[in-house]
Write an enzyme that holds these catalytic residues in place. Structure first.
Site, PDB file in Angstrom:
ATOM      1  CB  CYS A   1      -0.990  -0.060   1.151  1.00 18.76           C
ATOM      2  SG  CYS A   1      -2.386   1.047   0.941  1.00 18.76           S
TER       3      CYS A   1
ATOM      4  NE  ARG B   1      -9.198   5.694   3.181  1.00 25.28           N
ATOM      5  CZ  ARG B   1      -7.964   6.135   2.954  1.00 25.28           C
ATOM      6  NH1 ARG B   1      -7.763   7.372   2.573  1.00 25.28           N
ATOM      7  NH2 ARG B   1      -6.938   5.331   3.094  1.00 25.28           N
TER       8      ARG B   1
ATOM      9  CG  HIS C   1      -3.302  -3.309   4.459  1.00 21.69           C
ATOM     10  ND1 HIS C   1      -2.099  -2.763   4.822  1.00 21.69           N
ATOM     11  CD2 HIS C   1      -3.928  -2.331   3.757  1.00 21.69           C
ATOM     12  CE1 HIS C   1      -2.000  -1.527   4.374  1.00 21.69           C
ATOM     13  NE2 HIS C   1      -3.103  -1.238   3.716  1.00 21.69           N
TER      14      HIS C   1
HETATM   15  N1  GLN Z   1      -2.303   6.832   2.670  1.00 17.24           N
HETATM   16  C1  GLN Z   1      -2.398   6.077   1.463  1.00 17.24           C
HETATM   17  C2  GLN Z   1      -3.780   6.111   0.871  1.00 17.24           C
HETATM   18  O1  GLN Z   1      -4.745   6.415   1.541  1.00 17.24           O
HETATM   19  C3  GLN Z   1      -1.954   4.647   1.723  1.00 17.24           C
HETATM   20  C4  GLN Z   1      -2.880   3.911   2.662  1.00 17.24           C
HETATM   21  C5  GLN Z   1      -2.391   2.562   3.104  1.00 17.24           C
HETATM   22  O2  GLN Z   1      -1.169   2.316   3.173  1.00 17.24           O
HETATM   23  N2  GLN Z   1      -3.312   1.703   3.490  1.00 17.24           N
HETATM   24  O3  GLN Z   1      -3.928   5.825  -0.293  1.00 17.24           O
END
Ligand code: GLN
Length: 247
Positions: free
Chosen positions: A95, A132, A196
């Site tokens: 990520c 998101r 993740h």
């Molecule tokens: N901050 C980044 C995003 O929101 C990565 C998030 C993450 O590592 N889960 O895209």
């Protein structure tokens, strides 16, 4: 005894949803086979390591704030990481770590966090923080030579574009962008993914792919890994895959 050497970068800041667990899985699956697994840690302002001395470099994910905090330090490591990658060190990136190996990550406020530019992709978050990509995800990859369904959990605002060699095809969830067909980035010695979980606890075959790469990268005669008893992992995977793909 064969030993693989891993450098875990920014474990204190980039560790979302148990990403550090990936290192526990690597260690466990090596130990069960009598393979040594040494894991060193590196974080902001640690002495500059010899990146090329490692078989694998691992970076987990983090919120925008943590990515900003480590960004200047990561740029200082650029030359060492590029050389290691060119020498065949494996890069395993989750990520936020995935995003920062590309050209840049533009956050929801329009601020750019410069990436190492090791790869051509770039990532842009939508202006609204509510948009998101969150939830379970299943990706089909062929990196082991046969189709493997990779399970994980994604939570990212960033939309990663210009990926020429993805890690896999999205069967459930979002992937590199909202509702995209592809997920992650892949090369022989790179797995970069939004998953993740920790990802390796749900996908032992991916862990073994990396262990096999590491033990064989400078071997004259490549060795196959002894299979482990993954009965429990397989049963858990079946429950999740049935729920997500047949539901
Ligand atoms: N901050 C980044 C995003 O929101 C990565 C998030 C993450 O590592 N889960 O895209």
């Amino acid at each position: 005894m064969k030993t693989i050497k891993i450098l875990h970068m920014y474990a204190d800041m980039l560790d979302l949803y148990g990403d550090s667990g990936n290192m526990e899985i690597m260690k466990y699956r090596c130990t069960m086979r009598g393979i040594g697994c040494e894991i060193d840690k590196y974080s902001v302002d640690s002495p500059m390591p010899d990146f090329s001395a490692y078989d694998l470099i691992y970076i987990g994910g983090g919120a925008d704030l943590e990515q900003q905090h480590i960004s200047a330090d990561l740029l200082k490591c650029r030359e060492g990481i590029v050389n290691a990658y060119k020498n065949g060190t494996f890069l395993f990136l989750i990520c936020g770590g995935y995003q920062l190996m590309g050209k840049y990550y533009r956050d929801a406020d329009g601020n750019d966090i410069k990436g190492l530019g090791l790869f051509d992709y770039f990532t842009v978050a939508p202006n609204s923080r509510r948009k998101r990509c969150i939830g379970n995800i299943v990706v089909q990859t062929e990196i082991t030579g046969k189709p493997v369904k990779v399970l994980g959990f994604e939570n990212h605002g960033g939309q990663t574009q210009n990926v020429k060699t993805p890690f896999g095809k999205v069967l459930y969830g979002n992937g590199n962008c909202s509702k995209s067909e592809c997920e992650g980035y892949f090369e022989k010695n790179v797995i970069a993914t939004y998953l993740h979980g920790p990802m390796l606890s749900k996908n032992p075959e991916i862990s073994d792919y990396m262990i096999e790469y590491c033990i064989n990268r400078s071997a004259d005669a490549p060795e196959k890994l002894v299979p482990l008893d993954d009965k429990l992992e397989k049963e858990c995977r079946k429950v999740m895959l049935d729920r997500l793909l047949k539901g």
